[in-house]
Each structure stands twice: as structure tokens, then as C-alpha cells.
Design a protein around this motif. Structure first.
Motif, short mmCIF file in Angstrom:
data_model
loop_
_atom_site.label_atom_id
_atom_site.label_comp_id
_atom_site.label_asym_id
_atom_site.label_seq_id
_atom_site.Cartn_x
_atom_site.Cartn_y
_atom_site.Cartn_z
N ARG A 3 38.51 34.49 48.82
CA ARG A 3 37.11 34.68 49.22
C ARG A 3 36.37 33.39 48.90
O ARG A 3 36.42 32.92 47.77
CB ARG A 3 36.47 35.85 48.49
N ILE A 4 35.69 32.83 49.89
CA ILE A 4 34.92 31.60 49.72
C ILE A 4 33.46 31.97 49.51
O ILE A 4 32.88 32.73 50.29
CB ILE A 4 35.02 30.69 50.96
N THR A 5 32.86 31.40 48.48
CA THR A 5 31.45 31.62 48.19
C THR A 5 30.78 30.27 48.00
O THR A 5 31.32 29.38 47.35
CB THR A 5 31.28 32.45 46.90
N VAL A 6 29.59 30.11 48.59
CA VAL A 6 28.78 28.91 48.40
C VAL A 6 27.48 29.36 47.74
O VAL A 6 26.76 30.19 48.29
CB VAL A 6 28.49 28.19 49.73
N ASN A 7 27.19 28.82 46.56
CA ASN A 7 25.99 29.27 45.85
C ASN A 7 24.76 28.43 46.20
O ASN A 7 24.83 27.49 46.99
CB ASN A 7 26.25 29.34 44.33
N THR A 22 37.25 23.67 59.90
CA THR A 22 37.54 24.99 60.45
C THR A 22 37.15 26.09 59.48
O THR A 22 37.24 27.27 59.82
CB THR A 22 39.03 25.13 60.81
N HIS A 23 36.69 25.70 58.28
CA HIS A 23 36.34 26.69 57.26
C HIS A 23 34.86 26.68 56.88
O HIS A 23 34.36 27.65 56.32
CB HIS A 23 37.17 26.47 56.00
N PHE A 24 34.16 25.56 57.15
CA PHE A 24 32.75 25.43 56.73
C PHE A 24 31.89 24.91 57.87
O PHE A 24 32.36 24.17 58.73
CB PHE A 24 32.63 24.47 55.54
N PRO A 35 30.55 29.34 54.61
CA PRO A 35 31.92 29.52 55.08
C PRO A 35 31.89 30.14 56.47
O PRO A 35 31.08 31.02 56.75
CB PRO A 35 32.55 30.45 54.06
N ILE A 36 32.77 29.69 57.35
CA ILE A 36 32.85 30.29 58.68
C ILE A 36 33.40 31.70 58.57
O ILE A 36 32.91 32.61 59.23
CB ILE A 36 33.70 29.40 59.62
N ASN A 37 34.40 31.88 57.73
CA ASN A 37 34.95 33.20 57.41
C ASN A 37 34.98 33.32 55.89
O ASN A 37 35.48 32.42 55.22
CB ASN A 37 36.37 33.37 57.96
N ALA A 38 34.45 34.40 55.37
CA ALA A 38 34.36 34.55 53.91
C ALA A 38 35.73 34.76 53.26
O ALA A 38 35.95 34.36 52.13
CB ALA A 38 33.43 35.71 53.55
N VAL A 39 36.65 35.37 53.98
CA VAL A 39 37.99 35.62 53.44
C VAL A 39 39.00 34.89 54.31
O VAL A 39 39.00 35.05 55.54
CB VAL A 39 38.30 37.13 53.39
N PRO A 42 44.96 31.22 51.73
CA PRO A 42 44.90 30.03 50.87
C PRO A 42 45.20 28.77 51.68
O PRO A 42 46.09 28.77 52.54
CB PRO A 42 45.97 30.29 49.82
N SER A 43 44.42 27.73 51.42
CA SER A 43 44.51 26.51 52.22
C SER A 43 44.24 25.29 51.35
O SER A 43 43.29 25.29 50.55
CB SER A 43 43.49 26.60 53.35
N GLU A 44 45.03 24.24 51.55
CA GLU A 44 44.79 22.99 50.84
C GLU A 44 43.44 22.39 51.23
O GLU A 44 42.73 21.83 50.40
CB GLU A 44 45.91 22.00 51.15
N ALA A 45 43.04 22.55 52.49
CA ALA A 45 41.76 22.02 52.95
C ALA A 45 40.60 22.70 52.23
O ALA A 45 39.63 22.04 51.84
CB ALA A 45 41.63 22.20 54.46
N VAL A 46 40.67 24.01 52.04
CA VAL A 46 39.61 24.72 51.32
C VAL A 46 39.57 24.26 49.86
O VAL A 46 38.50 24.00 49.31
CB VAL A 46 39.79 26.25 51.41
N GLN A 47 40.73 24.11 49.24
CA GLN A 47 40.77 23.63 47.85
C GLN A 47 40.19 22.22 47.76
O GLN A 47 39.45 21.91 46.83
CB GLN A 47 42.20 23.64 47.31
#
Length: 63
Positions: A3-7, A22-24, A35-39, A42-47
Motif C-alpha cells: 500500500r502506497i501512502t503519500v502524507n 507508472t506509480h505516481f 499514487p496512481i494505484n494505492a495497492v 512490490p516494485s523496485e521503482a516504488v522503493q
């Protein structure tokens, strides 16, 4: 799954969009990242986006 969260500390630097487009995306109104999709899988790009965020505004949690 993650789950991606941006505060609220996000300043819209766009580094997350640069490394994981592709994620933000940047919000047109507030200029902050979302995030484009909240869930996601796992991805190296997201990390990388988490690691590069200058405000440490992005978190990922396992779901």
C-alpha cells in the motif's frame, strides 16, 4: 502487495514521478504527489521513489 501512502509533507518535487511514472502522478490543483494505484505489487521503482523523496513523504506497507 504494497500500500502506497503519500502524507501531507509532500512538496511536489516530482522525484517519485521521475523514477516511477507508472506509480505516481502530480495533482494539478495542489501540486502534490499521489499514487496512481494505492495497492501495487512490490516494485523496485516504488522503493526507489520512497528512497528519493526529499521530504520522506512516501511510505509503503505490506498488505
Amino acid at each position: 502487495m504494497w500500500r502506497i501512502t503519500v502524507n501531507d509533507t509532500c512538496i511536489g518535487s516530482g522525484s517519485c514521478v521521475g523514477v516511477a511514472p507508472t506509480h505516481f502522478e502530480l495533482d494539478d490543483v495542489e501540486g502534490r504527489s499521489n499514487p496512481i494505484n494505492a495497492v501495487v505489487e512490490p516494485s523496485e521503482a516504488v522503493q526507489d521513489a520512497v528512497d528519493m523523496c526529499p521530504m520522506e513523504a512516501i511510505t509503503i506497507t505490506e498488505v
